[in-house]
Every structure is written in C-alpha cells, then in structure tokens.
Design a protein around this motif. Structure first.
Motif, PDB file in Angstrom:
ATOM      1  N   LEU A 127       0.740  -1.206   0.085  1.00  0.00           N
ATOM      2  CA  LEU A 127       0.100  -0.155  -0.033  1.00  0.00           C
ATOM      3  C   LEU A 127       0.763   1.125   0.041  1.00  0.00           C
ATOM      4  CD1 LEU A 127      -2.726  -1.215   2.543  1.00  0.00           C
ATOM      5  CD2 LEU A 127      -3.214  -0.358  -0.021  1.00  0.00           C
ATOM      6  N   THR A 128       1.953   1.148   0.965  1.00  0.00           N
ATOM      7  CA  THR A 128       2.855   2.566   0.909  1.00  0.00           C
ATOM      8  C   THR A 128       3.473   2.756  -0.421  1.00  0.00           C
ATOM      9  OG1 THR A 128       3.481   2.010   3.182  1.00  0.00           O
ATOM     10  CG2 THR A 128       4.913   3.330   2.018  1.00  0.00           C
ATOM     11  N   ALA A 129       3.796   1.413  -1.204  1.00  0.00           N
ATOM     12  CA  ALA A 129       4.290   1.583  -2.623  1.00  0.00           C
ATOM     13  C   ALA A 129       3.474   2.323  -3.555  1.00  0.00           C
ATOM     14  CB  ALA A 129       4.969   0.500  -2.987  1.00  0.00           C
ATOM     15  N   HIS A 130       2.204   2.109  -3.270  1.00  0.00           N
ATOM     16  CA  HIS A 130       1.157   2.689  -4.246  1.00  0.00           C
ATOM     17  C   HIS A 130       0.487   4.157  -3.642  1.00  0.00           C
ATOM     18  CE1 HIS A 130       1.645  -1.286  -5.705  1.00  0.00           C
ATOM     19  NE2 HIS A 130       1.106  -0.522  -7.155  1.00  0.00           N
ATOM     20  N   GLY A 131       1.158   4.617  -2.795  1.00  0.00           N
ATOM     21  CA  GLY A 131       0.619   5.948  -2.028  1.00  0.00           C
ATOM     22  C   GLY A 131      -0.191   5.831  -1.153  1.00  0.00           C
ATOM     23  N   VAL A 132      -0.656   4.735  -0.655  1.00  0.00           N
ATOM     24  CA  VAL A 132      -1.741   4.750   0.359  1.00  0.00           C
ATOM     25  C   VAL A 132      -1.079   4.728   1.735  1.00  0.00           C
ATOM     26  CG1 VAL A 132      -3.711   3.239   1.245  1.00  0.00           C
ATOM     27  CG2 VAL A 132      -3.089   3.472  -1.275  1.00  0.00           C
ATOM     28  N   HIS A 133      -1.435   5.785   2.467  1.00  0.00           N
ATOM     29  CA  HIS A 133      -0.854   5.508   4.095  1.00  0.00           C
ATOM     30  C   HIS A 133      -1.738   4.784   4.777  1.00  0.00           C
ATOM     31  CE1 HIS A 133       1.328   9.834   3.190  1.00  0.00           C
ATOM     32  NE2 HIS A 133       1.515   8.975   2.486  1.00  0.00           N
ATOM     33  N   THR A 134      -1.197   4.129   5.836  1.00  0.00           N
ATOM     34  CA  THR A 134      -1.742   3.376   6.584  1.00  0.00           C
ATOM     35  C   THR A 134      -1.439   3.317   8.095  1.00  0.00           C
ATOM     36  OG1 THR A 134      -0.309   1.334   6.345  1.00  0.00           O
ATOM     37  CG2 THR A 134      -2.261   1.583   4.757  1.00  0.00           C
ATOM     38  N   HIS A 135      -1.927   2.775   9.192  1.00  0.00           N
ATOM     39  CA  HIS A 135      -1.491   2.953  10.344  1.00  0.00           C
ATOM     40  C   HIS A 135      -1.643   1.557  11.228  1.00  0.00           C
ATOM     41  CE1 HIS A 135      -0.423   5.514  13.551  1.00  0.00           C
ATOM     42  NE2 HIS A 135      -1.273   5.109  14.290  1.00  0.00           N
ATOM     43  N   VAL A 136      -0.798   1.075  11.909  1.00  0.00           N
ATOM     44  CA  VAL A 136      -0.917   0.108  12.834  1.00  0.00           C
ATOM     45  C   VAL A 136      -1.021   0.691  14.506  1.00  0.00           C
ATOM     46  CG1 VAL A 136       0.322  -1.901  13.912  1.00  0.00           C
ATOM     47  CG2 VAL A 136       0.387  -1.444  11.466  1.00  0.00           C
ATOM     48  N   TYR A 137      -2.160   0.531  14.966  1.00  0.00           N
ATOM     49  CA  TYR A 137      -2.220   1.257  16.349  1.00  0.00           C
ATOM     50  C   TYR A 137      -1.600   0.691  17.470  1.00  0.00           C
ATOM     51  CZ  TYR A 137      -5.583   4.765  14.314  1.00  0.00           C
ATOM     52  OH  TYR A 137      -6.090   5.937  13.778  1.00  0.00           O
ATOM     53  N   TYR A 138      -1.925  -0.379  17.600  1.00  0.00           N
ATOM     54  CA  TYR A 138      -1.351  -1.239  19.006  1.00  0.00           C
ATOM     55  C   TYR A 138      -0.462  -2.488  18.355  1.00  0.00           C
ATOM     56  CZ  TYR A 138      -5.338   1.467  20.196  1.00  0.00           C
ATOM     57  OH  TYR A 138      -5.941   2.648  20.471  1.00  0.00           O
ATOM     58  N   PRO A 139       0.663  -2.387  18.262  1.00  0.00           N
ATOM     59  CA  PRO A 139       1.524  -3.561  17.774  1.00  0.00           C
ATOM     60  C   PRO A 139       2.030  -4.403  19.242  1.00  0.00           C
ATOM     61  CG  PRO A 139       2.795  -1.347  17.724  1.00  0.00           C
ATOM     62  CD  PRO A 139       1.468  -1.069  17.829  1.00  0.00           C
ATOM     63  N   ARG A 140       1.797  -3.687  20.352  1.00  0.00           N
ATOM     64  CA  ARG A 140       1.965  -4.831  21.498  1.00  0.00           C
ATOM     65  C   ARG A 140       0.611  -4.348  22.400  1.00  0.00           C
ATOM     66  NH1 ARG A 140       7.090  -5.766  23.631  1.00  0.00           N
ATOM     67  NH2 ARG A 140       8.693  -5.332  22.163  1.00  0.00           N
ATOM     68  N   LEU A 141       0.521  -5.578  22.847  1.00  0.00           N
ATOM     69  CA  LEU A 141      -0.910  -5.505  24.178  1.00  0.00           C
ATOM     70  C   LEU A 141      -0.267  -4.551  24.887  1.00  0.00           C
ATOM     71  CD1 LEU A 141      -1.563  -9.192  24.234  1.00  0.00           C
ATOM     72  CD2 LEU A 141      -2.082  -7.399  22.483  1.00  0.00           C
ATOM     73  N   LEU A 142      -1.380  -4.063  25.802  1.00  0.00           N
ATOM     74  CA  LEU A 142      -1.079  -3.352  27.073  1.00  0.00           C
ATOM     75  C   LEU A 142      -0.102  -3.998  28.042  1.00  0.00           C
ATOM     76  CD1 LEU A 142      -4.193  -1.237  27.568  1.00  0.00           C
ATOM     77  CD2 LEU A 142      -2.100  -0.408  26.655  1.00  0.00           C
ATOM     78  N   PRO A 143      -0.265  -5.341  28.557  1.00  0.00           N
ATOM     79  CA  PRO A 143       0.256  -5.832  29.301  1.00  0.00           C
ATOM     80  C   PRO A 143       1.842  -6.189  28.910  1.00  0.00           C
ATOM     81  CG  PRO A 143      -1.407  -7.473  28.499  1.00  0.00           C
ATOM     82  CD  PRO A 143      -1.674  -5.944  28.109  1.00  0.00           C
ATOM     83  N   GLU A 144       2.142  -6.132  27.535  1.00  0.00           N
ATOM     84  CA  GLU A 144       3.301  -6.239  26.977  1.00  0.00           C
ATOM     85  C   GLU A 144       4.089  -4.938  27.159  1.00  0.00           C
ATOM     86  OE1 GLU A 144       3.646  -9.363  23.254  1.00  0.00           O
ATOM     87  OE2 GLU A 144       2.214  -7.503  22.859  1.00  0.00           O
ATOM     88  N   GLN A 145       3.609  -4.006  27.234  1.00  0.00           N
ATOM     89  CA  GLN A 145       4.129  -2.678  27.435  1.00  0.00           C
ATOM     90  C   GLN A 145       5.104  -2.574  28.602  1.00  0.00           C
ATOM     91  OE1 GLN A 145       4.426  -0.594  24.955  1.00  0.00           O
ATOM     92  NE2 GLN A 145       2.522  -0.638  23.731  1.00  0.00           N
ATOM     93  N   ALA A 146       6.209  -2.005  28.689  1.00  0.00           N
ATOM     94  CA  ALA A 146       7.151  -1.755  29.690  1.00  0.00           C
ATOM     95  C   ALA A 146       6.325  -1.117  30.856  1.00  0.00           C
ATOM     96  CB  ALA A 146       8.489  -1.138  29.458  1.00  0.00           C
ATOM     97  N   ALA A 147       5.543  -0.208  30.631  1.00  0.00           N
ATOM     98  CA  ALA A 147       4.943   0.641  31.719  1.00  0.00           C
ATOM     99  C   ALA A 147       3.902  -0.172  32.392  1.00  0.00           C
ATOM    100  CB  ALA A 147       3.867   1.808  30.834  1.00  0.00           C
ATOM    101  N   PHE A 148       3.316  -1.147  31.948  1.00  0.00           N
ATOM    102  CA  PHE A 148       2.185  -1.801  32.587  1.00  0.00           C
ATOM    103  C   PHE A 148       2.421  -3.241  32.824  1.00  0.00           C
ATOM    104  CE2 PHE A 148       0.230   1.299  29.561  1.00  0.00           C
ATOM    105  CZ  PHE A 148      -0.146   2.122  30.453  1.00  0.00           C
ATOM    106  N   ALA A 149       3.585  -3.853  32.120  1.00  0.00           N
ATOM    107  CA  ALA A 149       3.850  -5.439  32.464  1.00  0.00           C
ATOM    108  C   ALA A 149       3.942  -5.726  33.923  1.00  0.00           C
ATOM    109  CB  ALA A 149       5.330  -5.810  31.584  1.00  0.00           C
ATOM    110  N   PRO A 150       4.577  -4.625  34.501  1.00  0.00           N
ATOM    111  CA  PRO A 150       4.772  -4.791  36.066  1.00  0.00           C
ATOM    112  C   PRO A 150       3.228  -5.171  37.083  1.00  0.00           C
ATOM    113  CG  PRO A 150       6.040  -3.311  35.589  1.00  0.00           C
ATOM    114  CD  PRO A 150       5.091  -3.249  34.431  1.00  0.00           C
ATOM    115  N   PHE A 151       2.285  -4.804  36.229  1.00  0.00           N
ATOM    116  CA  PHE A 151       0.898  -4.987  36.890  1.00  0.00           C
ATOM    117  C   PHE A 151      -0.068  -6.241  36.177  1.00  0.00           C
ATOM    118  CE2 PHE A 151       2.317  -0.498  36.824  1.00  0.00           C
ATOM    119  CZ  PHE A 151       2.647  -0.314  38.251  1.00  0.00           C
ATOM    120  N   ALA A 152       0.745  -6.938  35.507  1.00  0.00           N
ATOM    121  CA  ALA A 152       0.108  -8.056  34.647  1.00  0.00           C
ATOM    122  C   ALA A 152       0.773  -9.396  34.940  1.00  0.00           C
ATOM    123  CB  ALA A 152       0.161  -7.629  33.166  1.00  0.00           C
ATOM    124  N   ALA A 153      -0.216 -10.446  35.142  1.00  0.00           N
ATOM    125  CA  ALA A 153       0.297 -11.735  35.072  1.00  0.00           C
ATOM    126  C   ALA A 153      -0.847 -12.647  34.978  1.00  0.00           C
ATOM    127  CB  ALA A 153       0.708 -12.024  36.805  1.00  0.00           C
TER     128      ALA A 153
END
Length: 402
Positions: free
Chosen positions: A314-340
């Motif tokens: 899509l990028t090669a054909h001029g279409v801009h896209t978006h990936v919002y959440y490539p990591r889960l919240l419990p995978e994020q360094a900020a929130f991983a300490p509060f997940a198990a």
C-alpha cells in the motif's frame, strides 16, 4: 464509488491516512472566534459561556442528562473513575488490546488494571473473558469501542449489574455511534469522548468530554475537573481535584462544527461499507463485521495474515496506513509489572511482578490482532477516486499473493 478493474487505480498524490487540511474550510470562522474572544470584554478563556453552550448542545443531541467537557479524553477517563470512587485496593477490568490511557487512567487513581482478552471479530473486550477476571476487589469494568465497532454493551451491562460493578464506557472514538438505539457513551455509569484532531469529531487541539445520565456523577466530575471547585464559589475546594478544564475557543469551534457532524459520519460510513463490499472474502484478509448498528467508523481496520507485506504494498502505491497497537498493554514496559496470568495471581505492584515477564500472557485473540491489524484511510475528505484506489490496491495484493 463503483467497483473498478481490480488493478490499483491511478492517483496523482498520496492518499493520506488523516486529512492534512481538515480545518481549512473552518479557517475564517476560527480566526474570527479567536479575535472575538481575545478582544472581548469578559476575557474569559476557559469554562465560559461557549463551554456551557457546547455542553448543552451536545447533551441535547445525545439525550443525555449532562455533558462535562474537560482537557482530554484521557483526563475524562481518570475523572470518571475518580468520581465513581475508584481507588487503592480496587481493580478495574480493561481490554488487553487498546490505548495506553485504558491502563494509565486506572493506575492514576491508585487502582489496578486487570487485562481481559478481546473478541476475535469485533476486536473489543470479550464480556466472557472479562467475567473470568472479576474478583472480590473488582470495582469497575471499562470496555472500549475499537476502530469502527462498539463493544457488546448489553453484555457488559448484564455483567456490571450481576456483580454490582461500575460500568465506564470508553467511547473516545465513537462519537455519533448508536447501538440498539442508544448513543455510545450512555450505556454505563458514564462514557467519555475525545476531541483530539484525529477523532471523528476532532478539533484543532486537545479536549474531551464525560457524558452521563447520572447527575451526581456529572456534578462530581464537574468539580474534579476544576480543582474541586463547584463553579459557583471560587477558591472553595470541596474535593481534591485536577486541572482538566475546557478551552473557550475550542468550545466555540466545536459548536460551529457540530451541525456538520452527521454528514461527515455518513460519508465515513459509506466509505467503510464500500471497503467491506470490495474486500470481504479476499484470501488472507478479514474485514470488520458488516452492518450499521453499533458502528462508528473512526478508522477502518482489517486483519491481514501478512500485515507487513500488505502495508509495504500500500505504501508503494501511495496509500498511507496505520498500525495502532503492535504491542498489547500488558506487553508494554509501563504496564507489564501489573499483569500476570490468573493461575499465578495478579501482582500488586512492580516489586511483585515476575522478572522480564512481558509476553506469553493468556490473551490469544489480542495477540493475534496485534500482529495482524492494519487501518486504512476512511476520513470524510477522501474522494471516490482515492477510495477506489485503496480498495483496488488491497485487492491486487491479496489476489496476487493469496
């Protein structure tokens, strides 16, 4: 918009994910309002008459008891949780797949986020998995509408009633959406909207709103947003509050743009419907659930088996896209300490978290969505030619690689 040949249609410029000239047609009005406020005799720049008028207009449009504007959608979440009595020792069930404020707003109250898996089709929090996360410490459940689909609010209403929980509706992306005739934001104790530029009812700046049918909750939020003052007696503080006040120029701009919201949302819905018609059934592609009930069309998000290859095409054909959440919240360094995982119990703080434990948690549908989701442009300023180009480009890649 009519089906094309299946080959990418020609475009003369990139197709933007968000329109760079979103407020161009409002430029003269914005400049006039800015001048009038800046030179006005009252010199009132926050929480003035424009704010009151906008809150009243929005409440009337929704059929809500009250609307309380504040500095951001993120702030609105924290204000609602605080107003509902959430605090240390409490837990709030939130989706594992979504934006950081879902967890951060909970933590800022002193409570703990508990992450639930999502429905693999709607990508919103799964009510059945949320039910499994409820404990004696659970204070509230906070589903979030995601991309273009509202969460299963009837099921969450049932869950909240059964366990005596507060129901907070993160409807930040769902302005104008309805489910079974009820507007987004009015299914629980309170809901929140976000007016940041990229949202469906975005504005040139930060801002948000709390919407509710509960007058007591609205009154507490109104005080909390302004340092605990009641709006009548200055420097008399009833609560320990926050500075989350709404800007007068933004209120005036939003009142100006509110009458056109329905037409802008209708254009988004038409584009989304056309995408679904053109893209459903393609190999390696899963489109969002079809239909109109409970749809908000903030962005159009599909699932692709080879997301990165599709995005590069899509990028090669001029279409801009978006990936919002490539990591889960419990995978994020900020929130991983509060997940198990439930089997080992939920950590109560960073010192209790398993060392290095940032993945492998039991949220299989959320993990799959994080690896596969890709959002396409769906804003109301897209031309028919651009819409066809997006659809043709996705189809060309899927049919060639499938």
């Amino acid at each position: 918009m009519t089906p094309a040949t299946g080959r990418p249609s020609p475009v003369t410029a990139p197709v933007p994910f968000f329109p760079p000239d979103l407020f161009e047609e409002d430029r003269d009005t914005v400049l006039r309002l800015l001048y009038e406020l800046g030179t006005g005799e009252e010199q009132k720049f926050i929480l003035g008459e424009h704010t009151r008028r906008f809150e009243t207009e929005l409440a009337r449009r929704l059929g809500a008891a009250d609307v309380v504007t504040c500095a951001s959608g993120t702030g609105a979440l924290q204000l609602v949780l605080t107003a509902l009595g959430t605090g240390p020792g409490d837990e709030v069930v939130v989706p594992a797949f979504g934006c950081a404020p879902l967890a951060a707003a909970v933590l800022h109250t002193g409570a703990m986020p508990v992450f639930a898996d999502i429905d693999p089709h709607t990508l919103t929090m799964d009510p059945a998995d949320a039910r499994r996360r409820v404990t004696g410490r659970t204070r509230a459940v906070m589903p979030a509408h995601m991309f273009s689909v509202m969460a299963d609010m009837p099921a969450f209403n049932t869950l909240a009633a059964e366990y005596g929980l507060r129901l907070v509706e993160d409807s930040a992306v769902a302005q104008g959406a309805t489910l079974a005739g009820r507007p987004a934001g009015l299914w629980g104790d309170a809901g929140v909207y976000s007016f940041v530029q990229v949202k469906s009812f975005g504005m040139p700046g930060e801002g948000g709103a709390v919407v509710t049918d509960d007058e007591e909750t609205a009154q507490r939020v109104r005080m909390l947003r302004n340092h605990g003052q009641d709006g009548r007696h200055r420097f008399l503080h009833h609560l320990v509050g926050h500075n989350s006040r709404f800007d007068e120029i933004q209120a005036a701009v939003q009142s100006h743009r509110l009458p056109g919201l329905s037409a802008r949302l209708a254009r988004r819905a038409a584009i989304a419907s056309h995408y679904t018609e053109r893209l459903t059934g393609l190999p390696g592609i899963t489109t969002p659930p079809a239909g109109t009930d409970g749809r908000c069309y903030y962005v159009y998000t599909l699932l692709a088996d080879d997301r990165d290859a599709l995005r590069e095409h899509l990028t090669a054909h001029g279409v801009h896209t978006h990936v919002y959440y490539p990591r889960l919240l419990p995978e994020q360094a900020a929130f991983a300490p509060f997940a198990a995982p439930p089997a080992t119990g939920r950590p109560r703080g960073p010192k209790d978290a398993p060392a290095g434990r940032t993945n492998g948690f039991p949220w299989p549908h959320a993990l799959r969505a994080a690896r596969r989701h890709l959002s396409l442009p769906v804003h109301h300023m897209l031309t028919d030619t651009q819409v066809e180009h997006v659809a043709d480009t996705v189809r060309a890649h899927a049919l060639r690689t499938g």
